[in-house]
Design a protein around this motif. Structure first.
Motif, short mmCIF file in Angstrom:
data_model
loop_
_atom_site.label_atom_id
_atom_site.label_comp_id
_atom_site.label_asym_id
_atom_site.label_seq_id
_atom_site.Cartn_x
_atom_site.Cartn_y
_atom_site.Cartn_z
N LEU A 142 0.83 -1.21 0.00
CA LEU A 142 0.00 0.00 0.00
C LEU A 142 0.86 1.26 0.00
O LEU A 142 0.59 2.20 -0.75
CB LEU A 142 -0.92 0.00 1.21
N LEU A 143 1.89 1.29 0.81
CA LEU A 143 2.78 2.45 0.84
C LEU A 143 3.46 2.66 -0.50
O LEU A 143 3.64 3.79 -0.96
CB LEU A 143 3.82 2.30 1.95
N TYR A 144 3.84 1.55 -1.14
CA TYR A 144 4.45 1.63 -2.47
C TYR A 144 3.46 2.21 -3.48
O TYR A 144 3.81 3.07 -4.30
CB TYR A 144 4.91 0.23 -2.89
N LEU A 145 2.21 1.74 -3.41
CA LEU A 145 1.18 2.27 -4.31
C LEU A 145 0.97 3.76 -4.08
O LEU A 145 0.87 4.54 -5.04
CB LEU A 145 -0.13 1.52 -4.07
N ILE A 146 0.89 4.16 -2.82
CA ILE A 146 0.67 5.57 -2.52
C ILE A 146 1.80 6.43 -3.08
O ILE A 146 1.55 7.49 -3.68
CB ILE A 146 0.52 5.77 -1.00
N GLU A 147 3.03 5.98 -2.92
CA GLU A 147 4.16 6.73 -3.48
C GLU A 147 4.03 6.86 -4.99
O GLU A 147 4.29 7.92 -5.57
CB GLU A 147 5.47 6.04 -3.12
N HIS A 148 3.63 5.76 -5.63
CA HIS A 148 3.45 5.78 -7.08
C HIS A 148 2.37 6.78 -7.49
O HIS A 148 2.57 7.59 -8.41
CB HIS A 148 3.09 4.38 -7.57
N LEU A 149 1.23 6.72 -6.82
CA LEU A 149 0.12 7.59 -7.18
C LEU A 149 0.42 9.05 -6.90
O LEU A 149 0.02 9.94 -7.65
CB LEU A 149 -1.15 7.16 -6.43
N GLN A 150 1.15 9.30 -5.81
CA GLN A 150 1.55 10.68 -5.52
C GLN A 150 2.43 11.24 -6.62
O GLN A 150 2.30 12.41 -7.01
CB GLN A 150 2.28 10.73 -4.18
N LYS A 151 3.33 10.43 -7.14
CA LYS A 151 4.20 10.89 -8.22
C LYS A 151 3.40 11.22 -9.47
O LYS A 151 3.81 12.06 -10.27
CB LYS A 151 5.24 9.82 -8.54
N ARG A 152 2.26 10.56 -9.64
CA ARG A 152 1.41 10.83 -10.79
C ARG A 152 0.47 12.01 -10.57
O ARG A 152 -0.26 12.39 -11.49
CB ARG A 152 0.60 9.56 -11.14
N GLY A 153 0.41 12.52 -9.34
CA GLY A 153 -0.39 13.70 -9.07
C GLY A 153 -1.68 13.44 -8.33
O GLY A 153 -2.46 14.38 -8.09
N LEU A 154 -1.93 12.19 -7.92
CA LEU A 154 -3.14 11.89 -7.16
C LEU A 154 -2.89 12.15 -5.68
O LEU A 154 -1.77 11.98 -5.20
CB LEU A 154 -3.55 10.42 -7.38
N ASP A 155 -3.95 12.54 -4.96
CA ASP A 155 -3.75 12.86 -3.54
C ASP A 155 -4.68 12.08 -2.61
O ASP A 155 -4.79 12.39 -1.43
CB ASP A 155 -3.92 14.36 -3.30
N TRP A 156 -5.33 11.02 -3.12
CA TRP A 156 -6.22 10.21 -2.29
C TRP A 156 -6.53 8.90 -2.99
O TRP A 156 -6.30 8.76 -4.19
CB TRP A 156 -7.53 10.96 -2.02
N ILE A 157 -7.04 7.93 -2.23
CA ILE A 157 -7.56 6.70 -2.83
C ILE A 157 -8.88 6.34 -2.15
O ILE A 157 -9.12 6.66 -0.99
CB ILE A 157 -6.59 5.50 -2.73
N ASP A 158 -9.70 5.68 -2.92
CA ASP A 158 -10.97 5.13 -2.43
C ASP A 158 -10.67 3.74 -1.86
O ASP A 158 -10.12 2.89 -2.55
CB ASP A 158 -11.94 5.04 -3.62
N ILE A 159 -11.03 3.52 -0.59
CA ILE A 159 -10.84 2.18 -0.03
C ILE A 159 -12.20 1.52 0.28
O ILE A 159 -12.25 0.47 0.91
CB ILE A 159 -9.96 2.21 1.24
N GLN A 160 -13.26 2.13 -0.19
CA GLN A 160 -14.61 1.57 -0.15
C GLN A 160 -15.15 1.42 1.28
O GLN A 160 -16.00 2.16 1.71
CB GLN A 160 -14.67 0.25 -0.91
#
Length: 225
Positions: free
Chosen positions: A166-184
């Protein structure tokens, strides 16, 4: 085919239970249409397929991310290595098979596995893999909802493997410009990391804003190990 299209109720005016449709095909077209409207399928069994947009939605804003000191140390010293979209089928199969506390069975049915593997092949579903040498020891998968990410499930065969994924995914998404994720749906682990629940209208507005930014979340992945 057009005849296979599910008629989803307007998520903004869904019932308290959040059900916007029952049954229908788990086609890539229906899944993409659903996620881009904030809807996800959650099978009760092989034969009953509700589609949901819950009244309360769990999200994790990256600015609120809390990484416990011990986990941060594990992240710095981990012997694992991580990839994206290198073993999607293995990850979803592992998520379906792993035993979970306070749960019997799995909502990740064979039909769901087949549908999401096809969704992955068409570029809409993605996975993070955690490796110990050549052995898969954890991971997660989810869906790109048109510039926002909706997490589906996580698996861990080694201590902290799914958390590190999850931390790896967050780092990836932050680099792409996203600032949140939906965890349902909220879990104790996600709450400990800083996740919160918001009402449906706020979630749908946030989803729309992210989609309007048109962020490419998963491109040029050949650069990953």
């Amino acid at each position: 085919m057009t005849n296979d299209l599910i008629h989803f109720l307007d998520p903004a005016s869904a019932s308290v239970e959040g059900i916007v449709a029952l049954g229908g095909s788990l086609s890539t077209t229906n899944l993409v249409r659903a996620y881009r409207r904030g809807i996800f399928p959650w099978p009760i069994d092989e034969y009953l397929l509700p589609w949901f947009c819950p009244e309360r939605r769990a999200i994790l804003e990256f600015k609120d991310l809390h990484v416990p000191r011990r986990l941060a140390r594990v992240q710095r010293l981990t012997p694992f290595h991580f990839t994206i979209d290198q073993a999607f089928e293995a990850v979803i199969l592992s998520c379906a098979k792993v035993a979970r506390k306070r749960e019997t069975g799995t909502w990740i049915t064979p039909q769901m596995i087949s549908a999401y593997c096809e969704l992955h092949k068409q570029g809409h579903a993605h996975s993070v893999e955690v490796w110990e040498g050549k052995t898969l020891v954890g991971g997660l998968y989810g869906v790109d909802a048109g510039g926002a990410f909706s997490g589906e499930s996580m698996v861990s065969y080694r201590s902290n493997a799914s958390k590190l994924a999850l931390l790896y995914l967050i780092e990836h998404l932050q680099k792409r410009g996203l600032d949140w994720i939906d965890i349902q749906m909220m879990t104790p682990h996600m709450e400990a990391l800083g996740a919160k629940t918001i009402d449906r209208s706020a979630f749908l507005q946030r989803l729309s804003l992210s989609q309007n930014r048109n962020i490419a979340l998963f491109t040029n992945l050949q650069s990953y190990p």
